[in-house]
Design a protein around this motif. Sequence first.
Motif, PDB file in Angstrom:
ATOM      1  N   PRO A 193       0.760  -1.039   0.016  1.00 17.80           N
ATOM      2  CA  PRO A 193       0.048  -0.024   0.027  1.00 17.80           C
ATOM      3  C   PRO A 193       0.899   1.217   0.201  1.00 17.80           C
ATOM      4  O   PRO A 193       1.864   1.124   0.452  1.00 17.80           O
ATOM      5  N   PHE A 194       0.117   2.338  -0.545  1.00 16.77           N
ATOM      6  CA  PHE A 194       0.820   3.589  -0.625  1.00 16.77           C
ATOM      7  C   PHE A 194       0.058   4.677  -0.243  1.00 16.77           C
ATOM      8  O   PHE A 194      -1.330   4.592  -0.692  1.00 16.77           O
ATOM      9  N   ALA A 195       0.413   5.704   0.372  1.00 14.56           N
ATOM     10  CA  ALA A 195      -0.754   6.760   0.941  1.00 14.56           C
ATOM     11  C   ALA A 195      -0.957   7.633  -0.127  1.00 14.56           C
ATOM     12  O   ALA A 195       0.008   7.859  -1.078  1.00 14.56           O
ATOM     13  N   CYS A 196      -2.004   8.325  -0.003  1.00  9.11           N
ATOM     14  CA  CYS A 196      -2.634   9.167  -0.770  1.00  9.11           C
ATOM     15  C   CYS A 196      -3.162  10.012  -0.144  1.00  9.11           C
ATOM     16  O   CYS A 196      -3.433  10.131   1.150  1.00  9.11           O
ATOM     17  N   SER A 197      -3.933  11.448  -0.482  1.00  8.67           N
ATOM     18  CA  SER A 197      -4.246  12.366   0.252  1.00  8.67           C
ATOM     19  C   SER A 197      -5.654  11.879   1.019  1.00  8.67           C
ATOM     20  O   SER A 197      -5.864  12.556   1.893  1.00  8.67           O
ATOM     21  N   ASP A 198      -6.257  11.058   0.264  1.00 10.72           N
ATOM     22  CA  ASP A 198      -7.538  10.426   1.002  1.00 10.72           C
ATOM     23  C   ASP A 198      -7.775   9.235   1.273  1.00 10.72           C
ATOM     24  O   ASP A 198      -8.856   8.757   1.301  1.00 10.72           O
ATOM     25  N   GLY A 199      -6.587   8.493   1.379  1.00  9.65           N
ATOM     26  CA  GLY A 199      -6.507   7.042   1.741  1.00  9.65           C
ATOM     27  C   GLY A 199      -5.248   6.198   1.051  1.00  9.65           C
ATOM     28  O   GLY A 199      -4.253   6.820   1.047  1.00  9.65           O
ATOM     29  N   MET A 200      -5.560   5.176   0.935  1.00  6.47           N
ATOM     30  CA  MET A 200      -4.375   4.228   0.400  1.00  6.47           C
ATOM     31  C   MET A 200      -4.720   3.592  -0.690  1.00  6.47           C
ATOM     32  O   MET A 200      -5.850   2.861  -0.909  1.00  6.47           O
ATOM     33  N   ILE A 201      -3.929   3.128  -1.709  1.00  7.46           N
ATOM     34  CA  ILE A 201      -4.111   2.155  -2.804  1.00  7.46           C
ATOM     35  C   ILE A 201      -2.689   1.105  -2.691  1.00  7.46           C
ATOM     36  O   ILE A 201      -1.859   1.617  -2.180  1.00  7.46           O
ATOM     37  N   ILE A 202      -3.128   0.045  -3.343  1.00  8.20           N
ATOM     38  CA  ILE A 202      -2.290  -0.971  -3.529  1.00  8.20           C
ATOM     39  C   ILE A 202      -1.366  -0.478  -4.880  1.00  8.20           C
ATOM     40  O   ILE A 202      -2.112  -0.246  -6.037  1.00  8.20           O
ATOM     41  N   ILE A 203      -0.158  -0.617  -5.048  1.00  4.28           N
ATOM     42  CA  ILE A 203       0.625  -0.544  -6.076  1.00  4.28           C
ATOM     43  C   ILE A 203       1.610  -1.947  -6.131  1.00  4.28           C
ATOM     44  O   ILE A 203       2.066  -2.298  -5.167  1.00  4.28           O
ATOM     45  N   ALA A 204       1.255  -2.718  -7.083  1.00  3.94           N
ATOM     46  CA  ALA A 204       1.935  -3.910  -7.381  1.00  3.94           C
ATOM     47  C   ALA A 204       2.809  -4.088  -8.695  1.00  3.94           C
ATOM     48  O   ALA A 204       2.488  -4.543  -9.822  1.00  3.94           O
ATOM     49  N   VAL A 205       3.903  -3.729  -8.534  1.00  2.00           N
ATOM     50  CA  VAL A 205       5.113  -3.689  -9.332  1.00  2.00           C
ATOM     51  C   VAL A 205       5.441  -5.274  -9.660  1.00  2.00           C
ATOM     52  O   VAL A 205       6.121  -5.800  -8.717  1.00  2.00           O
ATOM     53  N   GLY A 206       5.471  -5.724 -10.552  1.00  6.92           N
ATOM     54  CA  GLY A 206       6.162  -7.468 -10.945  1.00  6.92           C
ATOM     55  C   GLY A 206       7.068  -7.295 -11.805  1.00  6.92           C
ATOM     56  O   GLY A 206       7.609  -8.564 -11.825  1.00  6.92           O
ATOM     57  N   ASN A 207       7.748  -6.405 -12.269  1.00  9.50           N
ATOM     58  CA  ASN A 207       8.925  -6.512 -13.086  1.00  9.50           C
ATOM     59  C   ASN A 207       9.440  -5.241 -13.377  1.00  9.50           C
ATOM     60  O   ASN A 207       9.042  -3.839 -12.910  1.00  9.50           O
ATOM     61  N   ASP A 208      10.721  -5.118 -13.858  1.00 11.04           N
ATOM     62  CA  ASP A 208      11.562  -3.805 -13.688  1.00 11.04           C
ATOM     63  C   ASP A 208      10.965  -2.881 -14.902  1.00 11.04           C
ATOM     64  O   ASP A 208      10.992  -1.656 -14.749  1.00 11.04           O
ATOM     65  N   GLY A 209      10.392  -3.139 -15.879  1.00  9.61           N
ATOM     66  CA  GLY A 209       9.716  -2.232 -16.746  1.00  9.61           C
ATOM     67  C   GLY A 209       8.597  -1.481 -16.333  1.00  9.61           C
ATOM     68  O   GLY A 209       8.471  -0.164 -16.414  1.00  9.61           O
ATOM     69  N   GLN A 210       7.889  -2.074 -15.421  1.00 15.09           N
ATOM     70  CA  GLN A 210       6.599  -1.547 -14.589  1.00 15.09           C
ATOM     71  C   GLN A 210       7.205  -0.537 -13.560  1.00 15.09           C
ATOM     72  O   GLN A 210       6.616   0.653 -13.255  1.00 15.09           O
ATOM     73  N   PHE A 211       8.321  -0.929 -12.921  1.00 15.25           N
ATOM     74  CA  PHE A 211       8.889  -0.083 -11.896  1.00 15.25           C
ATOM     75  C   PHE A 211       9.301   1.245 -12.689  1.00 15.25           C
ATOM     76  O   PHE A 211       9.161   2.268 -12.209  1.00 15.25           O
TER      77      PHE A 211
END
Length: 403
Positions: free
Chosen positions: A258-276
């Motif tokens: 999870p990562f913080a946003c101004s109004d809550g949190m979302i999941i960021i799911a990076v599965g490979n180097d290109g996505q990063f």
Amino acid sequence: MTTDRSAQTAPAIGPLVGIKVLDLSRVLAGPWATQTLADMGAEVIKVERPGVGDDTRQWGPPFTTSIDGTRSDAAYFMCANRGKKSVELDMATQEGADTIRKLAMEADVVVENFKVGGLAKYGLDYGSLSALNPRLVYCSITGFGQTGPDAHRAGYDYMIQAMGGLMSITGQPDGSDGAEPMKVGVAVVDLFTGLYASNAILAALMHARSSGEGQHIDIALFDVQAAMLANQATNYFVSGKAPTRMGNAHPNLAPYQPFACSDGMIIIAVGNDGQFRKLCEALGQPDLGLDERFAKNAERVANRMLLSPILNALTQPHSMASLMKLLEDYGVPCGPINRIDQVFDEPQAIHRGLTVEQTRNDLSAPLKTVASPIRMSKTPVRYDRPPPALGADNADVLAKLKP
């Protein structure tokens, strides 16, 4: 919420039409397996204790409400017994056991989750029933299996999550607030066990169809929990180090949390180097994606304590909605942390028909359950029967039995 109308109106061509299942199981693992078979067209006859029924009929609140305003079956029972017929039989009596044997002689499958040896005294064990019906597929679901030093022990999902290692990798890490081993929020061992059981049953039915020979399937919750450890078990086998609790971090990937946003949190799911690299571009920091500390996944995992606060500082100015839209535009997997009510309001859930609505004559309101995730182009699942009232099919089923 929506009703899966397409499944309810599909022609009667379920892949298991013509298969008869005698369900002697209760609670969750066995009923989950037999509900899967029922959704695919099998006739499932659920044998229940007279006047009492499956334990989970009483596992509430919440409870459904009868048309006269009184309490009816628990929601828990409803989740795992769609598509079945209910018959009340007391196997402890000669008459009840005899009737169950007659049902088994006409069945293709028997599913039971009694303690090891518990059905032998009634003549309802695999050896007794297979002698009457050699093509019978007989599935036994227990805590620890039919053999071994723990075979005699009862097994419940919670204790198996603990004993089987799942709780040791679930929860906040030691030294953090609220650090302790945690169970998963649903009975995942029971559910996985039901899925493994239904898979094994289908394979055994194929064998029986080609050979005329049934067999005994031995499924143990403990074995299933060990199998569920998947990459975490193999991480241990390869490294020699037992995985530990990591909160919401992933042992093999970063960033995957999870990562913080101004109004809550979302999941960021990076599965490979290109996505990063795409993530870094989306957040306005393309050079971060080339930083030697983070460019490769192995380095990101090793340096996650450095990387996470950097990314959190970049995500916090965004709202959840704006950040998800931005990341989706860049092809970075992400999603909100939904409450259960929000799950079924998702446009994707509505489009896929993830809620099944059925009626039962004795209930005051339509009953909703979660649709099967199985989608088949030629033999779609069907939802012809709601979870049954106790003994609702006594007359129909018993009248059809051969003398």
